[in-house]
Design a protein around this motif. Structure first.
Motif, PDB file in Angstrom:
ATOM      1  N   ASP A   4      -3.516  10.341   0.148  1.00 45.11           N
ATOM      2  CA  ASP A   4      -2.567   9.373   0.347  1.00 45.11           C
ATOM      3  C   ASP A   4      -2.118   8.820  -1.030  1.00 45.11           C
ATOM      4  OD1 ASP A   4      -0.885   7.789   1.804  1.00 45.11           O
ATOM      5  OD2 ASP A   4      -2.376   6.305   2.454  1.00 45.11           O
TER       6      ASP A   4
ATOM      7  N   ARG B  59      -0.478  -0.791  -2.420  1.00 45.33           N
ATOM      8  CA  ARG B  59      -0.268  -1.585  -1.109  1.00 45.33           C
ATOM      9  C   ARG B  59      -1.560  -2.357  -0.633  1.00 45.33           C
ATOM     10  NH1 ARG B  59      -0.051  -1.297   4.759  1.00 45.33           N
ATOM     11  NH2 ARG B  59       2.258  -0.938   5.346  1.00 45.33           N
TER      12      ARG B  59
ATOM     13  N   THR C  66       0.872   7.175   5.322  1.00 45.40           N
ATOM     14  CA  THR C  66      -0.718   6.863   5.615  1.00 45.40           C
ATOM     15  C   THR C  66      -0.889   7.244   7.171  1.00 45.40           C
ATOM     16  OG1 THR C  66      -0.502   4.974   4.133  1.00 45.40           O
ATOM     17  CG2 THR C  66      -2.404   5.207   5.734  1.00 45.40           C
TER      18      THR C  66
ATOM     19  N   GLN D  95      -6.249   0.234   6.129  1.00 48.86           N
ATOM     20  CA  GLN D  95      -5.287   1.070   7.316  1.00 48.86           C
ATOM     21  C   GLN D  95      -5.676   2.487   7.497  1.00 48.86           C
ATOM     22  OE1 GLN D  95      -1.353   1.546   5.554  1.00 48.86           O
ATOM     23  NE2 GLN D  95      -0.583   2.097   7.669  1.00 48.86           N
TER      24      GLN D  95
ATOM     25  N   ASP E 269      -3.674   5.161  -2.988  1.00 44.70           N
ATOM     26  CA  ASP E 269      -2.713   4.110  -3.063  1.00 44.70           C
ATOM     27  C   ASP E 269      -3.276   3.021  -3.619  1.00 44.70           C
ATOM     28  OD1 ASP E 269      -0.756   2.266  -2.515  1.00 44.70           O
ATOM     29  OD2 ASP E 269      -0.437   2.798  -0.322  1.00 44.70           O
TER      30      ASP E 269
END
Ligand SMILES: Nc1nc2c(ncn2[C@@H]2O[C@H](COP(=O)(O)OP(=O)(O)OP(=O)(O)O)[C@@H](O)[C@H]2O)c(=O)[nH]1
Ligand SMILES: [Mg+2]
Length: 438
Positions: free
Chosen positions: A188, A139, A113, A145, A136
């Motif tokens: 990502d 997570r 990331t 993030q 993603d």
């Protein structure tokens, strides 16, 4: 466990601290390097190749005046490692005129990331129209993030918090960001998952459905030998095209990358050198190898070699112009000339209008002859190479047999060599400006 980097450094420093450098110490160094590389899971073929190249060059290459054999061996080891990592500094190789999709993959916590954000920022600074897709779904907070990292860059981030299927997310993201004018898409992906198998399955599906232009593997520089196994698993799910090596600032400058490169045949493109968004460097193999092997001023050493070799070339040229050259140098000279292009083309460029006699025979068909001549030289003794006058008929017979050529071939080489010497001596008497080598 000791990392590959540490083992290599140890091998090198043991070598540099030895007082004499002879064949034995060189072989010992090669053995130590081999052992370190094998422990580091670098594949056997590659280890073999590196060590053979080092051995061959260390025994064959001339040491330029003013430099030691130790310097030379270090330089060779360095150059062979650089060759392995890709001689030229990495290039971005992202087109500007069409859509380009780059998918980032890697184990959790390696820095995917963070590296996506860095790469996006780097591309934007280089005038690419870039957007990021957060695929993603595992997570918690992964997309936050990413959004946070890119908050001040105005780079668009596509996220779909309700959606659980990463393929759908990417498809929608590509569409939505395209409408906003994005050309380069960075995806990502998840790093943590239910299990390693389900993670790989997800990557495999993404590869199949999205067909990214480039899959970039993120590797933590600190992980050492496991890098090879990680790389292999990902490479089987989606062919790895390039590597982003993170945490170069905190790790022991891991050699794990070497194993990963060996497995995937991909080259390192970027280094991560900190946690901030601009802690990113385009990869430069020579700097990396210098660090990996713990070589201090390697650039300085290379430069000293370059200058000394230039000087040697100059002296060799001057000797040739004086008509002083051995049989071996004669053949080497022809080989160098061949590298410069076909003889006829080369000759037509030389300012040699009314020169007495160019030994035509020496040059005609030379390209074909050089191979034979090379073999002839190889089956001569050092003595014979230096002084052709000792070549009597029994020696000629032996040489011809050794080289797999006829005695006539050997005699012809000797004749051409003598003609060339005579020729150069006659050229020497011409006005200086007509000399081909000045
Ligand atoms: N010092 C340093 N830290 C880094 C670098 N790259 C990433 N990190 C840190 O490593 C940690 C993990 O980075 P992430 O980008 O979240 O890793 P990830 O691969 O996305 O992890 P998952 O999403 O869990 O799969 C974070 O604390 C980052 O700040 C680097 O080049 N240097
Ligand atoms: Mg992540």
């Amino acid at each position: 466990m000791t990392s590959l980097g540490e083992l290599l450094k140890k091998a090198i420093s043991k070598f540099t601290s030895s007082t004499v450098v002879d064949e034995k110490t060189i072989n010992e160094l090669i053995r130590d390097l081999q052992r370190s590389l094998l422990i580091g899971d670098v594949n056997v073929e590659l280890v073999q190749k590196i060590s053979e190249n080092v051995r061959k060059r260390a025994l064959e290459e001339k040491i330029p005046p003013g430099l030691s054999r130790k310097d030379q061996v270090i330089k060779i080891v360095y150059e062979e490692f650089v060759k392995l990592l890709g001689e030229e500094p990495a290039k971005l190789q992202i087109p500007r005129d069409r859509r380009y999709v780059l998918m980032m993959v890697g184990i959790q916590g390696f820095g995917k990331t963070t590296s996506i954000a860095k790469l996006a920022y780097y591309l934007k600074k280089n005038d690419y129209s870039v957007g990021v897709i957060c695929a993603d779904t595992y997570r918690p907070g992964a997309c936050d993030q990413l959004t946070q990292l890119l908050a001040e860059t105005k780079i668009p981030v596509y996220r779909s918090d309700g959606e659980k299927d990463p393929i759908n997310i990417v498809k929608k993201g590509l569409e939505k960001l395209s409408q906003e004018g994005v050309k380069v898409f960075l995806i990502d992906t998840a790093g943590r998952h239910k299990s390693q198998e389900t993670l790989m399955e997800e990557i495999r599906m993404l590869q199949k459905e999205i067909k990214p232009d480039e899959v970039m593997l993120v590797l933590d520089a600190g992980i050492g030998q496991q890098a090879g196994a990680h790389a292999k698993a990902f490479h089987e799910a989606a062919p790895i095209g390039s590597i982003f090596l993170t945490k170069m600032d905190t790790s022991a400058k891991g050699g794990g990358a070497l194993s990963a490169i060996a497995v995937t045949k991909a080259k390192i493109k970027f280094l991560g050198t900190g946690e901030k968004i601009d802690d990113i460097e385009l990869f430069n193999p020579s700097g990396y190898v210098g660090r990996l092997l713990g070589l201090g001023d390697i650039e300085g050493l290379i430069e000293r070699f370059r200058l000394a070799e230039l000087e040697m070339d100059k002296e060799r040229m001057e000797a040739i112009v004086r008509g002083e050259f051995t049989l071996e140098q004669f053949v080497k000279q022809l080989k160098d000339l061949r590298k410069a292009g076909p003889f006829s083309k080369l000759l037509s460029k030389l300012p040699l209008p009314n020169i007495p006699q160019i030994p035509d025979e020496a040059l005609k068909d030379a390209e074909k002859k050089i191979k034979k001549w090379d073999a002839i030289i190889s089956s001569m003794t050092t003595e014979e190479r230096v002084d052709t006058h000792i070549l009597n008929s029994s020696r000629i017979k032996r040489i011809a047999r050794g080289a797999g050529v006829s005695e006539r071939d050997v005699k012809e080489l000797i004749k051409q060599y003598r003609l060339a010497k005579k020729f150069m001596k006659s050229v020497k008497r011409l006005p200086k400006k007509m000399l081909p080598y000045t």
